[in-house]
Motif scaffolding. Structure first.
Motif, short mmCIF file in Angstrom:
data_model
loop_
_atom_site.label_atom_id
_atom_site.label_comp_id
_atom_site.label_asym_id
_atom_site.label_seq_id
_atom_site.Cartn_x
_atom_site.Cartn_y
_atom_site.Cartn_z
N ASN A 679 0.63 -1.22 0.03
CA ASN A 679 -0.04 0.15 -0.05
C ASN A 679 0.90 1.30 0.16
N GLY A 680 2.06 0.98 -0.02
CA GLY A 680 2.92 2.12 -0.10
C GLY A 680 3.27 2.78 1.05
N ASN A 681 2.83 2.19 2.41
CA ASN A 681 3.21 2.43 3.54
C ASN A 681 4.68 2.16 4.11
N LEU A 682 5.29 3.14 4.89
CA LEU A 682 6.62 2.73 5.50
C LEU A 682 6.48 1.84 6.54
N VAL A 683 7.23 0.82 6.60
CA VAL A 683 7.27 -0.21 7.74
C VAL A 683 8.54 -0.29 8.50
N LEU A 684 8.42 0.00 9.81
CA LEU A 684 9.70 0.17 10.82
C LEU A 684 9.51 -1.16 11.63
N PRO A 685 10.69 -1.83 11.76
CA PRO A 685 10.77 -2.80 12.89
C PRO A 685 10.68 -2.15 14.23
N VAL A 686 10.10 -2.98 15.13
CA VAL A 686 10.20 -2.49 16.67
C VAL A 686 10.96 -3.59 17.42
N THR A 687 12.22 -2.95 18.08
CA THR A 687 13.14 -4.12 18.34
C THR A 687 13.55 -3.73 20.04
N ASP A 688 14.24 -4.75 20.63
CA ASP A 688 14.43 -4.29 21.90
C ASP A 688 16.26 -4.00 21.73
N THR A 690 18.46 -6.17 22.64
CA THR A 690 18.94 -7.52 22.20
C THR A 690 18.59 -7.70 20.78
N GLY A 691 17.79 -6.89 19.94
CA GLY A 691 17.79 -6.96 18.63
C GLY A 691 16.45 -7.92 18.34
N LYS A 692 15.66 -8.32 19.51
CA LYS A 692 14.42 -9.19 18.98
C LYS A 692 13.54 -8.08 18.58
N LEU A 693 12.58 -8.69 17.68
CA LEU A 693 11.39 -7.97 16.89
C LEU A 693 10.39 -8.29 17.75
N TRP A 694 9.75 -7.19 18.16
CA TRP A 694 8.37 -7.15 18.86
C TRP A 694 7.12 -6.75 18.27
N SER A 695 7.50 -5.84 17.26
CA SER A 695 6.21 -5.20 16.59
C SER A 695 6.61 -4.54 15.47
N LEU A 696 5.54 -3.85 14.69
CA LEU A 696 6.05 -3.08 13.66
C LEU A 696 5.36 -1.62 13.73
N GLN A 697 5.90 -0.63 13.27
CA GLN A 697 5.33 0.78 13.16
C GLN A 697 5.02 1.11 11.54
N TYR A 698 3.67 1.38 11.42
CA TYR A 698 3.23 1.80 10.17
C TYR A 698 3.20 3.38 9.86
N CYS A 716 11.32 -0.28 23.42
CA CYS A 716 11.92 -0.97 22.10
C CYS A 716 11.85 0.42 21.07
N PHE A 717 12.63 0.28 20.26
CA PHE A 717 13.23 1.18 19.27
C PHE A 717 13.29 0.74 17.94
N SER A 718 13.77 1.50 16.83
CA SER A 718 14.35 1.21 15.54
C SER A 718 15.52 2.07 15.34
N VAL A 719 16.32 1.65 14.65
CA VAL A 719 17.67 2.16 14.53
C VAL A 719 17.71 2.67 12.96
N VAL A 720 18.02 3.87 12.55
CA VAL A 720 18.01 4.16 11.23
C VAL A 720 19.41 4.65 10.82
N TYR A 721 19.65 4.55 9.45
CA TYR A 721 21.25 4.60 8.79
C TYR A 721 20.80 5.65 7.71
#
Length: 883
Positions: A679-688, A690-698, A716-721
């Motif tokens: 649908n053209g939405n940006l999807v970001l991983p939500v991790t702790d 330790t790097g474990k994936l817990w959820s997603l942000q749209y 939890c957070f995402s890391v951007v580069y």
């Protein structure tokens, strides 16, 4: 007699069908192209079945809604002149005797007349029907669950071979569309069901039973095709037209069995979809539906349909794969239920002679309910003027006033009488008000000593001032406060009680009877913690009339305050029923925050009981924590599957509309983080940490941000580069940088060339910084915060700056975390309401200003860290010298 009546009514539908078959024009095919929806009882919200369905279908009306004359008039509609209705039938199996409902020995056939919505003036118009989209997924499920083999054939039409139990289907070249081919194949599935009902014994061709079987197949195909949005075409049945016509004309009553069998088989075939096809009759509409719907996008690409209810609540109805299917269901539900939407109004009991008085006081008339009501837009003062006409209070008051007026009029002398000015047409009304009639003088009169309020409109002008408000014996001279529990709110209101939002309490109005409110006169002893908590909620703005019952389950609940408009929830509470009931209440509109602990109890807790309560509270706390973790783990698995599906569909990370609008594509280079769904939405991983994936942000095109429901976000957070990031991991940075949102973090990363952490919102900053401090204890943290300065100008709080500074001042993080906020050109921030470093990057100063301000803050942190390290070294050397 019943058979005769039924046959006469049946003759019309039989005649129309037979006439079409004789002329070679199938009425079903014509209707299949024209019908909007199967006939429905508009006032009851249900589909019409059986013989009545076919009687109405052959009327060939565009509007599927049918009403009796009385039902439509109750909704404020009027039947046009010279309109002719359709007679329908039903069997009555019960009767009422001596107030009891008993079953009849011999059922009776009842006849009633209905009219189409097109024959009335004043009914809500039929909403525009969205483009019908065939439910191919449901049809595919039917074919899969039909327990029959399919095989290709060179013949131009599909057919069923009973001996082999195989359905032969031509290829797509024989059909105009895929939907037309599905209709043909589905018709053979129905043919197989017809034979199953007959014991798999096909009747000899040309026999009457054979004609019945083909007719049943055609009717059932018509029903199923309409249910799934498929085109109806019975071209392969045209050879049977004359046989069907002869069958109907020779045996009219045979159509009853044929139509009943067709509906039964159609229902069986529809159920083969294993409930993946959501029918309008399977949906239960909420009783407080206000006539509106809302369609919301789901993170997985589907949509959900919700019914909007009074008080701002939304009731989930169902989920769909696409918006077109949801709009189609919304249209059907509108047809079924929109004409009978319950209207929440504060109705009054107004006698005919008082109608001008209540209109002047601000009341309005509801023609559908034929009653006056209090508009919500009136002020409290205006509403109080109408209190005397509230149901219970005014009914008793009016009755007592009329009795007293009549008694005093009978006992009055000629010199005490007031002669009323009564038109002949109003004689019944004046008599009901207690006036007496003098047959000798042919005059209506009352006593000058009697209550005159009820006959005020007929009084001569010089006596109108004597018509003061009537307060009978036992009534209240002034309003009285009541102590009404939430459960009794509607009962108290029906007796005339009024809710005062300013005083946050109920009261009995002036002129009402105290005996009607006896159970609420005395303040209750607060032995129930829920009642005590409700009192605290009301003091903080909780409106008992607008909200659901209080739930003390340890979860957060939003509520409407007395000042909230419909759909707004400015309050929040959380209550616990543990060893000592407690909770918290917050009113976001006023800024009030209160912690509550139960203070009143008529039972002293023994040490043993206290220990047991504490143990139960601990178990409940562990249970809640366990259930929360299970839910979060489930969402984590779902998030993993969604990411796998997105990455399997495409490996190209396209730039989203949101990122382009935020100016994150530098020199045509794309960000190196996140994913793009279909649908053209940006999807970001939500991790702790330790790097474990817990959820997603749209993140949608317009910047709307959503998370998977029930997923973990705290800590939890995402890391951007950015494209120019020199580092590949947080461990390689000297100082960790944390931002609230994705766009801000990406601008900062592009400016300073290092990975940046996204905390998602200001409320999560503290948890994220604590998690990072635990994972990287040797590193300092810089918060690139938001400055909501435009809110301060309006006298509101600045959450971006306040939350960031609160993290810096936290005992566990003090000295480890520093905050920096963007600095704009003078007056530019207020003019554009800019708040963050992404706004700074898009301002006249550009990305260079972001780089300068962030790097300056990083240098200060590194300088402070170096100075602290040197001080520690000096202390160590000094210690060694002393030794």
């Amino acid at each position: 007699m019943a058979d005769v009546t039924q046959t006469v009514i049946l003759g019309d539908v039989i005649g129309k069908m037979a006439d079409g078959f004789i002329r070679g024009v199938s009425p079903l095919e014509r209707l299949g192209q024209n019908i909007q929806m199967m006939p429905v009882a508009g006032a009851e919200g249900r589909s019409i079945h059986g013989l009545n369905r076919w009687i109405l279908i052959t009327e060939n009306r565009q509007d599927p809604r049918w009403f009796t004359k009385e039902q439509a008039e109750h909704l404020g509609a009027h039947l046009r002149d010279d309109e002719i209705g359709k007679k329908l039938v039903y069997w009555s199996y019960y009767e009422t005797k001596d107030g009891q409902r008993i079953k009849r020995k011999n059922p009776q056939l009842k006849v009633f007349t209905v009219f189409n919505a097109e024959q009335f003036d004043g009914l809500p118009l039929l909403p525009a029907k969205p483009e019908v989209k065939a439910n191919i997924e449901a049809v595919r499920e039917i074919l899969k669950n039909a327990d029959v083999s399919f095989s290709p054939t060179d013949k131009p039409i599909a057919y069923y071979a009973p001996a082999e139990d195989v359905i032969y289907a031509p290829d797509m070249m024989q059909y105009a569309s895929r939907e037309a081919r599905l209709t043909d194949v589905l018709s053979e599935v129905i043919r197989r069901q017809v034979l199953i009902q007959a014991g798999m014994q096909s009747a000899p061709k040309g026999s009457q039973e054979s004609h019945k079987e083909t007719f049943i197949q055609s009717l059932a195909t018509f029903i199923v095709a309409n249910e799934f949005g498929l085109p109806y075409d019975d071209k392969k049945d045209r050879a049977y037209y004359k046989d069907w016509a002869n069958l109907l004309l020779e045996h009219p009553t045979a159509f009853l069995a044929i139509s009943a069998q067709a509906e039964k088989i159609a229902k069986t075939v529809i159920e083969l979809s294993q409930f993946k096809h959501l029918t309008n009759e399977a949906i239960k509409m909420p009783e407080d539906w206000n006539g509106q719907f809302v369609i919301k996008a789901l993170p997985d690409g589907g949509v959900e349909l919700k019914a909007c209810c009074y008080g701002g609540r939304e009731d989930f109805l169902g989920s769909f794969n696409d918006r077109a299917s949801a709009e189609q269901m919304q249209w059907q539900l509108n047809v079924l239920y929109a004409t009978n939407v319950p209207v929440r109004r504060d109705y009054l009991v107004v006698p005919w002679q008082d109608r001008q008085m209540v209109r002047a006081a601000g009341a309005k008339f509801d023609p559908a309910a034929k009653a006056w009501y209090v508009p919500e837009t009136l002020s409290d003062t205006q509403k109080e003027k109408l209190a005397q006409w509230r149901p219970k209070a005014y009914k008793d008051r009016l009755k007592m006033m009329a009795q007293e007026t009549a008694v005093k009029a009978k006992k009055s002398k000629m010199s005490e009488r007031i002669i009323l000015e009564v038109p002949f047409t109003q004689r019944k009304q004046v008599k009901a008000s207690g006036a007496q009639y003098d047959p000798d003088n042919k005059q209506w009169f009352v006593s000058i000593r009697g209550p005159l309020e009820g006959v005020k409109r007929w009084l001569p002008a010089k006596f109108k001032e004597l018509a003061k408000p009537y307060c009978p014996e036992g009534s209240l001279k002034q309003r009285k406060r009541l102590y009404v529990s939430y459960e009794d709110a509607m009962l108290a209101k029906s007796r005339g009680a009024i809710w005062d939002p300013k005083e946050k309490s109920w009261y009995a109005p002036e002129g009402s009877f105290e005996k009607d409110f006896e159970r609420w006169i005395t303040a209750p002893v607060m032995t129930d913690p829920k009642a005590e908590f409700l009192t605290a909620l009301i003091e903080c703005g909780f409106d008992p009339e607008k909200n659901e019952p209080v739930q003390m389950d340890g979860q957060k609940h939003r509520f409407m305050t007395t000042d909230d408009k419909p759909g707004h929830f400015s309050g929040e509470y959380k209550g616990f029923l543990d060893a000592r009931p407690a909770g918290s209440i917050r009113n976001f509109k006023t800024g009030e925050y209160r912690t509550w602990v139960s203070q009143k109890s008529d039972h002293k807790v023994t040490p043993e009981e206290l220990a047991e309560l504490k143990a139960q509270a601990e178990l409940l706390k562990e249970k809640r924590a366990r259930e929360l973790l299970e839910q979060q783990e489930s969402v984590a698995q779902r998030a993993l599957h969604i990411l796998e599906a997105i990455t399997s569909e495409t490996t190209d990370r396209s730039l989203t509309v949101y990122e382009a609008r935020k100016g994150l594509a530098l020199d045509g280079k794309k960000p190196l983080v996140g994913f793009t769904d279909k649908n053209g939405n940006l999807v970001l991983p939500v991790t702790d940490a330790t790097g474990k994936l817990w959820s997603l942000q749209y993140i949608n095109e317009d910047g709307t941000k959503k998370f998977l429901k029930g997923g973990r976000k705290s800590g939890c957070f995402s890391v951007v580069y950015g494209e120019n990031s020199r580092y590949k991991h947080l461990s390689q940075t000297e100082t960790l940088i944390v931002c609230e949102g994705y766009a801000t973090a990406m601008s900062v990363s592009q400016a300073v060339g290092q990975p940046v952490v996204v905390a998602f919102d200001a409320g999560n900053l503290k948890s994220v910084c604590q998690a990072l401090n635990g994972a990287y204890p040797d590193k300092r943290i810089l918060i690139a915060g938001d400055d909501d300065h435009h809110r301060e100008l309006k006298g509101e709080a600045n959450p971006g700056r306040q939350k960031a500074m609160a993290v810096c001042e936290d005992e566990k993080l003090a000295g480890r975390v520093t905050a920096v906020f963007p600095t704009f050109v003078a007056d530019e921030q207020e003019a554009h309401k800019w708040t963050d470093f992404n706004d700074l990057a898009q301002s006249s100063l550009g990305l260079e200003a972001v780089q300068l301000q962030i790097k300056s803050a990083l240098q200060r942190i590194q300088g402070q860290h170096q100075e602290e390290s040197e001080n520690v070294s000096k202390q160590v050397r000094s210690t060694h010298k002393t030794i």
